[in-house]
Design a protein around this motif. Structure first.
Motif, PDB file in Angstrom:
ATOM      1  N   ASN A 268      50.607  36.124  31.432  1.00 21.80           N
ATOM      2  CA  ASN A 268      51.827  35.569  30.842  1.00 21.80           C
ATOM      3  C   ASN A 268      51.669  34.102  30.452  1.00 21.80           C
ATOM      4  N   GLY A 269      50.450  33.546  30.629  1.00 28.72           N
ATOM      5  CA  GLY A 269      50.183  32.182  30.204  1.00 28.72           C
ATOM      6  C   GLY A 269      50.339  31.136  31.292  1.00 28.72           C
ATOM      7  N   LEU A 270      50.988  31.499  32.396  1.00 27.02           N
ATOM      8  CA  LEU A 270      51.173  30.554  33.498  1.00 27.02           C
ATOM      9  C   LEU A 270      49.843  30.349  34.227  1.00 27.02           C
ATOM     10  N   THR A 271      49.591  29.132  34.691  1.00 28.36           N
ATOM     11  CA  THR A 271      48.415  28.893  35.532  1.00 28.36           C
ATOM     12  C   THR A 271      48.880  28.626  36.951  1.00 28.36           C
ATOM     13  N   VAL A 272      48.146  29.185  37.913  1.00 28.67           N
ATOM     14  CA  VAL A 272      48.457  28.980  39.330  1.00 28.67           C
ATOM     15  C   VAL A 272      47.200  28.514  40.054  1.00 28.67           C
ATOM     16  N   LEU A 273      47.418  27.696  41.065  1.00 26.15           N
ATOM     17  CA  LEU A 273      46.331  27.244  41.928  1.00 26.15           C
ATOM     18  C   LEU A 273      46.234  28.214  43.098  1.00 26.15           C
ATOM     19  N   ILE A 274      45.046  28.741  43.329  1.00 19.08           N
ATOM     20  CA  ILE A 274      44.806  29.575  44.507  1.00 19.08           C
ATOM     21  C   ILE A 274      44.210  28.675  45.585  1.00 19.08           C
ATOM     22  N   ALA A 275      44.835  28.639  46.752  1.00 16.38           N
ATOM     23  CA  ALA A 275      44.307  27.884  47.897  1.00 16.38           C
ATOM     24  C   ALA A 275      43.977  28.919  48.972  1.00 16.38           C
ATOM     25  N   HIS A 276      42.692  29.275  49.056  1.00 10.62           N
ATOM     26  CA  HIS A 276      42.220  30.388  49.890  1.00 10.62           C
ATOM     27  C   HIS A 276      41.587  29.831  51.160  1.00 10.62           C
ATOM     28  N   ASN A 277      42.189  30.118  52.300  1.00 10.50           N
ATOM     29  CA  ASN A 277      41.751  29.563  53.587  1.00 10.50           C
ATOM     30  C   ASN A 277      40.419  30.177  53.998  1.00 10.50           C
ATOM     31  N   ILE A 278      39.346  29.364  53.949  1.00  7.31           N
ATOM     32  CA  ILE A 278      38.011  29.882  54.272  1.00  7.31           C
ATOM     33  C   ILE A 278      37.644  29.651  55.738  1.00  7.31           C
ATOM     34  N   ASP A 279      38.611  29.172  56.535  1.00 10.76           N
ATOM     35  CA  ASP A 279      38.420  29.202  57.986  1.00 10.76           C
ATOM     36  C   ASP A 279      38.847  30.572  58.521  1.00 10.76           C
ATOM     37  N   LEU A 280      39.758  31.238  57.801  1.00  9.67           N
ATOM     38  CA  LEU A 280      40.270  32.539  58.242  1.00  9.67           C
ATOM     39  C   LEU A 280      39.700  33.710  57.452  1.00  9.67           C
ATOM     40  N   ALA A 281      39.202  33.461  56.265  1.00  9.38           N
ATOM     41  CA  ALA A 281      38.709  34.544  55.409  1.00  9.38           C
ATOM     42  C   ALA A 281      37.404  34.104  54.756  1.00  9.38           C
ATOM     43  N   PRO A 282      36.555  35.068  54.371  1.00  5.61           N
ATOM     44  CA  PRO A 282      35.305  34.681  53.711  1.00  5.61           C
ATOM     45  C   PRO A 282      35.577  34.050  52.347  1.00  5.61           C
ATOM     46  N   ARG A 283      34.702  33.118  51.952  1.00 10.93           N
ATOM     47  CA  ARG A 283      34.821  32.516  50.627  1.00 10.93           C
ATOM     48  C   ARG A 283      34.257  33.483  49.607  1.00 10.93           C
TER      49      ARG A 283
ATOM     50  N   THR B 126      46.374  33.915  51.280  1.00  9.20           N
ATOM     51  CA  THR B 126      45.546  34.973  50.663  1.00  9.20           C
ATOM     52  C   THR B 126      44.543  35.484  51.703  1.00  9.20           C
ATOM     53  N   HIS B 127      45.031  35.714  52.921  1.00 13.79           N
ATOM     54  CA  HIS B 127      44.162  36.098  54.042  1.00 13.79           C
ATOM     55  C   HIS B 127      45.022  36.762  55.107  1.00 13.79           C
TER      56      HIS B 127
ATOM     57  N   GLY C 224      47.532  38.648  53.235  1.00 14.20           N
ATOM     58  CA  GLY C 224      47.225  38.635  51.815  1.00 14.20           C
ATOM     59  C   GLY C 224      45.739  38.824  51.603  1.00 14.20           C
ATOM     60  N   TRP C 225      45.289  38.744  50.350  1.00  9.66           N
ATOM     61  CA  TRP C 225      43.873  38.924  50.038  1.00  9.66           C
ATOM     62  C   TRP C 225      43.561  38.403  48.643  1.00  9.66           C
ATOM     63  N   LEU C 226      42.258  38.250  48.397  1.00 11.02           N
ATOM     64  CA  LEU C 226      41.738  38.041  47.048  1.00 11.02           C
ATOM     65  C   LEU C 226      40.785  39.190  46.758  1.00 11.02           C
ATOM     66  N   LYS C 227      40.693  39.609  45.497  1.00 14.82           N
ATOM     67  CA  LYS C 227      39.729  40.634  45.097  1.00 14.82           C
ATOM     68  C   LYS C 227      38.886  40.086  43.958  1.00 14.82           C
ATOM     69  N   HIS C 228      37.565  40.274  44.097  1.00 16.51           N
ATOM     70  CA  HIS C 228      36.632  39.765  43.082  1.00 16.51           C
ATOM     71  C   HIS C 228      35.471  40.739  42.991  1.00 16.51           C
ATOM     72  N   GLN C 229      35.216  41.259  41.799  1.00 21.45           N
ATOM     73  CA  GLN C 229      34.116  42.190  41.554  1.00 21.45           C
ATOM     74  C   GLN C 229      34.069  43.322  42.582  1.00 21.45           C
ATOM     75  N   GLY C 230      35.227  43.922  42.828  1.00 19.92           N
ATOM     76  CA  GLY C 230      35.312  45.098  43.691  1.00 19.92           C
ATOM     77  C   GLY C 230      35.318  44.822  45.175  1.00 19.92           C
ATOM     78  N   LYS C 231      35.209  43.552  45.570  1.00 18.93           N
ATOM     79  CA  LYS C 231      35.191  43.213  46.997  1.00 18.93           C
ATOM     80  C   LYS C 231      36.493  42.513  47.366  1.00 18.93           C
ATOM     81  N   THR C 232      37.006  42.824  48.566  1.00 18.90           N
ATOM     82  CA  THR C 232      38.248  42.213  49.041  1.00 18.90           C
ATOM     83  C   THR C 232      37.928  41.141  50.083  1.00 18.90           C
ATOM     84  N   TYR C 233      38.569  39.998  49.946  1.00 22.50           N
ATOM     85  CA  TYR C 233      38.386  38.857  50.859  1.00 22.50           C
ATOM     86  C   TYR C 233      39.716  38.627  51.566  1.00 22.50           C
ATOM     87  N   GLN C 234      39.703  38.872  52.926  1.00 19.62           N
ATOM     88  CA  GLN C 234      40.963  38.690  53.640  1.00 19.62           C
ATOM     89  C   GLN C 234      40.744  38.171  55.038  1.00 19.62           C
TER      90      GLN C 234
END
Length: 113
Positions: A49-64, A92-93, A103-113
């Protein structure tokens, strides 16, 4: 696939926060990690939809996400917080205390949570 882009746009327009959302976007920028307090991997995603969002993904709790590149598609499930620039998605964890929806992030078929 759940796509809350319309809900994210409404939250942005109404300046609302603490909204649980799920969608995906294209990596527009990869920012340096934030190492103050809990460490976070940070990236800017452009939504369809054109909006940009910042993802702040906690890498102490979830894999980067390794090998993340501009132009990649990243799916996310997290909590939207309003900001003038478009908003921030965090939680996102998993929650170790289980008080918050995981929550989670998904990248190239892998889930990071």
């Amino acid at each position: 696939v759940i796509d809350d882009q319309q809900q994210i746009m409404q939250a942005y327009q109404q300046q609302r926060s603490n909204v649980q959302v799920q969608a995906q976007g294209i990596v527009k920028a990869i920012l340096p990690d934030d190492n103050e307090g809990s460490r976070h991997q940070k990236m800017i995603l452009k939504l369809e939809n054109g909006l940009t969002v910042l993802i702040a993904h906690n890498i102490d709790l979830a894999p980067r996400i390794e090998r993340l590149q501009k132009g990649d598609t990243v799916g996310f499930n997290g909590e939207y917080e309003y900001s003038e620039k478009g908003g921030v998605i965090h939680w996102t964890h998993h929650d170790p205390q289980q008080r918050h929806e995981g929550g989670w992030l998904k990248h190239q078929g892998k889930t990071y949570q």
